[in-house]
Design a protein around this motif. Structure first.
Motif, PDB file in Angstrom:
ATOM      1  N   LEU A 253       0.820  -1.205   0.000  1.00 35.93           N
ATOM      2  CA  LEU A 253       0.000   0.000   0.000  1.00 35.93           C
ATOM      3  C   LEU A 253       0.858   1.261   0.000  1.00 35.93           C
ATOM      4  O   LEU A 253       0.560   2.223  -0.733  1.00 35.93           O
ATOM      5  CB  LEU A 253      -0.928   0.008   1.212  1.00 35.93           C
ATOM      6  N   THR A 254       1.885   1.283   0.811  1.00 36.97           N
ATOM      7  CA  THR A 254       2.740   2.468   0.837  1.00 36.97           C
ATOM      8  C   THR A 254       3.510   2.607  -0.470  1.00 36.97           C
ATOM      9  O   THR A 254       3.759   3.722  -0.927  1.00 36.97           O
ATOM     10  CB  THR A 254       3.709   2.432   2.028  1.00 36.97           C
ATOM     11  N   ASP A 255       3.871   1.503  -1.093  1.00 47.14           N
ATOM     12  CA  ASP A 255       4.492   1.574  -2.419  1.00 47.14           C
ATOM     13  C   ASP A 255       3.545   2.201  -3.436  1.00 47.14           C
ATOM     14  O   ASP A 255       3.964   2.960  -4.317  1.00 47.14           O
ATOM     15  CB  ASP A 255       4.893   0.179  -2.906  1.00 47.14           C
ATOM     16  N   SER A 256       2.260   1.887  -3.330  1.00 50.24           N
ATOM     17  CA  SER A 256       1.286   2.411  -4.287  1.00 50.24           C
ATOM     18  C   SER A 256       1.072   3.902  -4.119  1.00 50.24           C
ATOM     19  O   SER A 256       0.489   4.566  -4.984  1.00 50.24           O
ATOM     20  CB  SER A 256      -0.054   1.678  -4.155  1.00 50.24           C
ATOM     21  N   HIS A 257       1.565   4.453  -3.013  1.00 54.71           N
ATOM     22  CA  HIS A 257       1.465   5.887  -2.763  1.00 54.71           C
ATOM     23  C   HIS A 257       2.525   6.655  -3.543  1.00 54.71           C
ATOM     24  O   HIS A 257       2.409   7.859  -3.741  1.00 54.71           O
ATOM     25  CB  HIS A 257       1.611   6.130  -1.258  1.00 54.71           C
ATOM     26  N   THR A 258       3.567   5.979  -4.010  1.00 54.01           N
ATOM     27  CA  THR A 258       4.667   6.633  -4.710  1.00 54.01           C
ATOM     28  C   THR A 258       4.300   6.870  -6.168  1.00 54.01           C
ATOM     29  O   THR A 258       3.339   6.284  -6.681  1.00 54.01           O
ATOM     30  CB  THR A 258       5.937   5.769  -4.645  1.00 54.01           C
ATOM     31  N   PRO A 259       5.062   7.692  -6.897  1.00 57.61           N
ATOM     32  CA  PRO A 259       4.724   7.965  -8.294  1.00 57.61           C
ATOM     33  C   PRO A 259       4.757   6.748  -9.204  1.00 57.61           C
ATOM     34  O   PRO A 259       4.078   6.718 -10.219  1.00 57.61           O
ATOM     35  CB  PRO A 259       5.797   8.982  -8.712  1.00 57.61           C
ATOM     36  N   ALA A 260       5.558   5.728  -8.878  1.00 57.23           N
ATOM     37  CA  ALA A 260       5.568   4.532  -9.726  1.00 57.23           C
ATOM     38  C   ALA A 260       4.198   3.888  -9.723  1.00 57.23           C
ATOM     39  O   ALA A 260       3.476   3.935  -8.737  1.00 57.23           O
ATOM     40  CB  ALA A 260       6.613   3.537  -9.218  1.00 57.23           C
ATOM     41  N   THR A 261       3.824   3.262 -10.826  1.00 57.23           N
ATOM     42  CA  THR A 261       2.474   2.710 -10.930  1.00 57.23           C
ATOM     43  C   THR A 261       2.318   1.479 -10.069  1.00 57.23           C
ATOM     44  O   THR A 261       3.243   0.699  -9.891  1.00 57.23           O
ATOM     45  CB  THR A 261       2.149   2.337 -12.378  1.00 57.23           C
ATOM     46  N   LEU A 262       1.130   1.310  -9.563  1.00 57.88           N
ATOM     47  CA  LEU A 262       0.805   0.125  -8.793  1.00 57.88           C
ATOM     48  C   LEU A 262       0.923  -1.114  -9.665  1.00 57.88           C
ATOM     49  O   LEU A 262       1.337  -2.174  -9.215  1.00 57.88           O
ATOM     50  CB  LEU A 262      -0.616   0.249  -8.237  1.00 57.88           C
ATOM     51  N   HIS A 263       0.589  -0.986 -10.947  1.00 60.22           N
ATOM     52  CA  HIS A 263       0.652  -2.125 -11.857  1.00 60.22           C
ATOM     53  C   HIS A 263       2.072  -2.700 -11.917  1.00 60.22           C
ATOM     54  O   HIS A 263       2.274  -3.914 -11.835  1.00 60.22           O
ATOM     55  CB  HIS A 263       0.217  -1.684 -13.267  1.00 60.22           C
ATOM     56  N   GLU A 264       3.060  -1.826 -12.017  1.00 60.62           N
ATOM     57  CA  GLU A 264       4.442  -2.282 -12.093  1.00 60.62           C
ATOM     58  C   GLU A 264       4.855  -2.997 -10.819  1.00 60.62           C
ATOM     59  O   GLU A 264       5.508  -4.046 -10.851  1.00 60.62           O
ATOM     60  CB  GLU A 264       5.353  -1.089 -12.344  1.00 60.62           C
TER      61      GLU A 264
END
Length: 269
Positions: A253-264
């Protein structure tokens, strides 16, 4: 009218506070943001193909659900009256046998209830359990997702008072509930274009660090409306250890907060 915005988040993640702030901002921009209106949640359960085949839409049951815990936010009383009219009209159409598609009928009800506003949105936590229905019924929707650390959510759940028989009664159960609800979002987000959602951290929101991201996503000024959002309780140290599956989910979840896409990121896991 701009695309509607749904505010999502597991219970005790700060969604109600943010929803009230958005309600005030939307009102001042000629819009409407309902807090716990839950209309779509009730439509999914009370307007089915079998109901339409029987020419029997239970508008009375939906209205009872809407009124049992009244929707909140500026303009909610007017909205509730409009929703009642929309439901009564839809029920009459069903009785005449002129409609057979429950999703299409639900869209018509939403249009009648929210139409005429410059923008509209809604917060209801349980929409995390109805995401497939949500996207079928409102395919143009955009999503704000508020995330809060699982240990803080668990503590908040256990402090929660009032008539909530579904609320967990142990830390283990609270963490499991948090994990399930957030897993629903992560699976759903893989199917969405990245520009249709934003993930917001509750702790950063309370520090005023999410204002620009929210303003850019919603295309409206929000600074004056967010100043009251602060944690109800003094900050507490993070619990040093979480169940491994909960810790991994929080990291995703915290990764999905960053500019990189959740898909990647999710495809790499």
């Amino acid at each position: 009218m701009t695309a509607p915005v749904f505010l999502l988040g597991a219970q005790r993640s700060g969604t109600t506070a943010l929803a009230h702030s958005l309600g005030n901002a939307f009102r001042d921009a000629g819009g409407l943001f309902t807090v716990n209106g839950k209309l779509l949640y009730l439509l999914e359960r009370w307007i089915t193909s079998a109901d339409l085949a029987a020419r029997h839409v239970r508008a009375d049951e939906i209205l009872h659900g809407l009124r049992r815990r009244l929707p909140q936010g500026p303009g909610s009383e007017e909205w509730l009256a409009r929703a009642e009219t929309a439901l009564r009209n839809a029920s009459a159409r069903a009785a005449e046998g002129s409609v057979t598609d429950p999703v299409a009928l639900s869209r018509d009800i939403l249009s009648d209830a929210y139409g005429g506003y410059a923008r509209w949105g809604e917060k209801y936590n349980e929409y995390l359990l109805s995401l497939d229905y949500l996207v079928r019924t409102v395919p143009e929707a955009r999503y704000l997702v508020l995330i809060r650390s699982p240990d803080q959510v668990a503590r908040s759940m256990l402090r929660w008072s009032g008539d909530r028989p579904w609320n967990p009664r142990s830390t283990r159960a609270a963490l499991a509930k948090w994990a399930h609800w957030n897993t629903q979002w992560l699976a759903f987000a893989r199917t969405l274009p990245r520009d249709t959602y934003r993930v917001i951290r509750y702790d950063a929101l309370c520090r005023g660090e999410e204002t620009q991201r929210l303003e850019a996503f919603l295309q409206m000024e929000l600074g004056a409306y967010l100043t009251a959002i602060r944690p109800r309780h003094s900050p507490e140290d993070e619990q040093p250890s979480l169940p491994p599956e909960v810790a991994r989910l929080w990291q995703r979840l915290t990764d999905s907060h960053t500019p990189a896409t959740l898909h990647e990121r999710t495809q790499a896991l």
